[in-house]
Scaffold this active site. Structure first.
Site, short mmCIF file in Angstrom:
data_model
loop_
_atom_site.label_atom_id
_atom_site.label_comp_id
_atom_site.label_asym_id
_atom_site.label_seq_id
_atom_site.Cartn_x
_atom_site.Cartn_y
_atom_site.Cartn_z
N ASP A 26 0.86 -1.17 0.00
CA ASP A 26 0.00 0.00 0.00
C ASP A 26 0.91 1.24 0.00
O ASP A 26 2.09 1.15 0.36
CB ASP A 26 -0.88 -0.03 1.24
CG ASP A 26 -1.79 1.18 1.33
OD1 ASP A 26 -2.47 1.49 0.34
OD2 ASP A 26 -1.80 1.83 2.40
N ASP A 28 -0.12 5.12 0.80
CA ASP A 28 -0.31 6.13 1.83
C ASP A 28 -0.24 5.48 3.22
O ASP A 28 -0.97 4.53 3.49
CB ASP A 28 -1.67 6.81 1.65
CG ASP A 28 -1.54 8.31 1.65
OD1 ASP A 28 -0.73 8.82 2.43
OD2 ASP A 28 -2.25 8.95 0.87
MG LIG Z 1 -2.74 3.23 3.43
#
Ligand SMILES: [Mg+2]
Length: 347
Positions: A26, A28
């Protein structure tokens, strides 16, 4: 399909970067936050890759193209090509292409990432409900998306045109606070039409399938900071996961997690890829007295709260607490107070 309920983090026996062929990362809260690299991310990822681990970046954000995301990562010091980036726009484009005639027109409520992904599948992005679209797709359009775009979606959906959404993340955290995400925009159209979209993004299977198709991963490790997208997506895809604590999830949320939100491993940050994960030992069958041990810590589920004794690395204490809380919670989230135990760990 039945799976046993996870009641403890697992030990890995060897470094995670050796135990898994591909990290599905992932972005962010894992690799960057607010545009800047998270501490230890660049060095850890470089070392994992040098050691032979493939790195792929998996994002629910459909606004930016893989090229734009790769350029941003390269700027931060992680040389990345567009082929190493998988977006929910790509996942939803494949979903649509499987369900409409080839070359069909698709009404786009969103940004450039969606248009590029649709063209890649041979579909033609259009802008108006009057363009005879075979599908409507909605993805994050950024702050400049005009309100009139939602009206176009509603006109087409009212005629029976099938509706798709790249993802349904309700919020987007930013430097100035919490902004509405694509899920909030989807709610606008849902309320106006009463229709339901087909959704591609994490934690749903189309996104995981897209990452596996594009990376060819045989033994992937999902790495994320959110329990209800990254970790639940790994659970739904039946692959292992690493939760890092550099994003939105704190210790208390992890301890209270229901089974589908419990990661295989937990670590402070991406340095966790470069180490082996320790075993948590303990025997739930022998009763609570023995507790669960990791490193120098022993954790138990008391009447009202989680209890922790010993000392050592904070993350080992958290792992022992996870085993105590998840065992006590069983198929539900654990409701025991964890504040005092976590304060002892500085978490
Ligand atoms: Mg995230």
């Amino acid at each position: 399909m039945s799976r046993s309920v996870r009641t403890s983090p697992e030990g890995s026996g060897r470094d995670l970067s050796e135990a898994y062929d591909t990290a599905l990362l992932d972005l962010d809260g894992v690799v960057y936050a607010g545009g800047n690299a998270i501490a230890h991310a660049v060095e850890s990822l470089s070392r994992a890759r040098d050691g032979g681990m493939r790195l792929a970046y998996v994002t629910n954000n459909a606004l930016r193209t893989p090229d734009a995301v790769a350029a941003h990562l390269s700027e931060l010091g992680m040389a990345t090509g567009a082929a190493d980036v998988i977006t929910s726009a790509q996942a939803v484009a494949r979903l649509i292409a499987e369900q409409v005639p080839s070359g069909a027109r698709v009404l786009v409520i969103g940004g450039e990432g969606l248009r590029v992904a649709l063209r890649e599948r041979g579909l033609e992005p259009v802008e108006s409900a009057e363009d005879d679209p075979a599908a409507v797709v909605q993805g994050f359009g950024g702050p400049e998306l005009p309100w009139g775009r939602f009206a176009e979606a509603c006109y087409a959906i009212a005629r029976g045109v099938p509706w798709y959404a790249s993802n349904t993340d309700l919020t987007i955290p930013g430097a100035r606070g919490i902004a509405p995400g694509n899920g909030a925009a989807v709610e606008v159209v849902r309320i106006a039409t009463g229709a339901e979209p087909q959704v591609a993004g994490k934690p749903l299977p189309p996104m995981h399938r897209e990452t596996i198709l594009r990376t060819g991963a045989r033994r992937p490790l999902v790495v994320g900071d959110r329990l209800d997208t990254d970790i639940e997506g790994a659970f739904n895809g039946e692959v292992d996961s690493l939760l890092v604590l550099t994003g939105v999830t704190d210790g208390a949320q992890l301890l209270a997690a229901p089974p589908q939100h419990r990661p295989t491993y937990v670590d402070a940050d991406l340095r966790g890829l470069l180490t082996g994960q320790p075993d948590v030992t303990g025997d739930a069958g022998a009763g609570a007295d023995g507790g669960f041990r990791c490193g120098g810590w022993t954790a138990r589920a008391g009447e009202e709260r989680l209890e922790l004794e010993g000392d050592g690395a904070a993350l080992d204490g958290l792992r022992a607490l996870c085993a105590a809380a998840w065992t006590a919670g069983g198929e539900e989230g654990c409701g025991l107070d964890s504040g005092k135990a976590l304060a002892r760990l500085g978490l």
